[in-house]
Write a protein that holds these residues in place. Structure first.
Motif, PDB file in Angstrom:
ATOM      1  N   ALA A   1       0.826  -1.209   0.000  1.00  0.00           N
ATOM      2  CA  ALA A   1       0.000   0.000   0.000  1.00  0.00           C
ATOM      3  C   ALA A   1       0.860   1.259   0.000  1.00  0.00           C
ATOM      4  CB  ALA A   1      -0.937  -0.016   1.209  1.00  0.00           C
ATOM      5  N   GLU A   2       1.968   1.239   0.717  1.00  0.00           N
ATOM      6  CA  GLU A   2       2.834   2.411   0.808  1.00  0.00           C
ATOM      7  C   GLU A   2       3.481   2.761  -0.530  1.00  0.00           C
ATOM      8  OE1 GLU A   2       3.330  -0.278   2.921  1.00  0.00           O
ATOM      9  OE2 GLU A   2       2.149   0.542   4.546  1.00  0.00           O
ATOM     10  N   ALA A   3       3.646   1.785  -1.413  1.00  0.00           N
ATOM     11  CA  ALA A   3       4.317   2.025  -2.683  1.00  0.00           C
ATOM     12  C   ALA A   3       3.332   2.250  -3.836  1.00  0.00           C
ATOM     13  CB  ALA A   3       5.234   0.842  -3.016  1.00  0.00           C
ATOM     14  N   CYS A   4       2.038   2.077  -3.598  1.00  0.00           N
ATOM     15  CA  CYS A   4       1.048   2.239  -4.663  1.00  0.00           C
ATOM     16  C   CYS A   4       0.781   3.714  -4.932  1.00  0.00           C
ATOM     17  CB  CYS A   4      -0.269   1.545  -4.273  1.00  0.00           C
ATOM     18  SG  CYS A   4      -0.093  -0.249  -4.212  1.00  0.00           S
ATOM     19  N   LEU A   5       0.383   4.018  -6.172  1.00  0.00           N
ATOM     20  CA  LEU A   5       0.086   5.387  -6.584  1.00  0.00           C
ATOM     21  C   LEU A   5      -1.350   5.477  -7.077  1.00  0.00           C
ATOM     22  CD1 LEU A   5       3.304   6.107  -8.686  1.00  0.00           C
ATOM     23  CD2 LEU A   5       2.846   6.814  -6.341  1.00  0.00           C
ATOM     24  N   LEU A   6      -2.006   6.592  -6.804  1.00  0.00           N
ATOM     25  CA  LEU A   6      -3.327   6.891  -7.345  1.00  0.00           C
ATOM     26  C   LEU A   6      -3.144   7.972  -8.392  1.00  0.00           C
ATOM     27  CD1 LEU A   6      -5.479   7.099  -4.085  1.00  0.00           C
ATOM     28  CD2 LEU A   6      -5.403   5.231  -5.737  1.00  0.00           C
TER      29      LEU A   6
END
Length: 148
Positions: free
Chosen positions: A133-138
């Motif tokens: 989750a910390e490395a995901c981008l929106l």
């Protein structure tokens, strides 16, 4: 030790996961296939400083599309199996742990006295790790003005 007679054990998996160690063992042998304990300074011993062992390991990411080798991996650990006791006592064996953080292929050179051991260089596949989750981008226009 004679590089042509040394043994490489592992890797056992078809694909490794980014951030996890790729593990192999190198068994040093003389020209006749006997366990070799003759280290760089010409004396026999069961454990040595890494500089005294005639074993060199270099690992590289393979550039996609046949572009050759990329940057070398710096996270390469060589440990002696000679300090283990009992049935695991293997004075002429060394464990290798190589950790790749990028998915793709890794090429590993394993040399004894400057010559490749059989199966070297070995190429292993490194799969991406689980989503974090910390490395995901929106991204997207619908995110404007929403506080993201």
């Amino acid at each position: 030790p004679a590089a042509a007679r040394c043994l490489l054990e592992g890797p056992a998996a078809d694909a490794f996961v980014a951030g996890e160690a790729i593990k192999m063992d190198v068994l040093l042998r003389d020209a006749l296939g006997n366990e070799s304990l003759d280290f760089r300074h010409g004396y026999f011993q069961e454990f040595s400083e890494a500089a005294d062992v005639p074993l060199q390991v270099r690992a590289y990411h393979v550039v996609r599309g046949g572009g050759g080798r990329g940057e070398p991996l710096e996270d390469v650990l060589i440990t002696s199996r000679g300090i283990m006791l009992g049935r695991e006592h293997r004075p002429s064996a060394f464990g290798l742990e190589i950790t790749a953080v990028l998915a793709g292929e890794v090429s590993v050179d394993i040399l004894v006295n400057g010559s490749h051991v059989p199966r070297s260089p070995v190429t292993v596949s490194v799969a991406p790790g689980p989503a974090s989750a910390e490395a995901c981008l929106l991204r997207g226009d619908g995110l404007e003005g929403t506080g993201w």
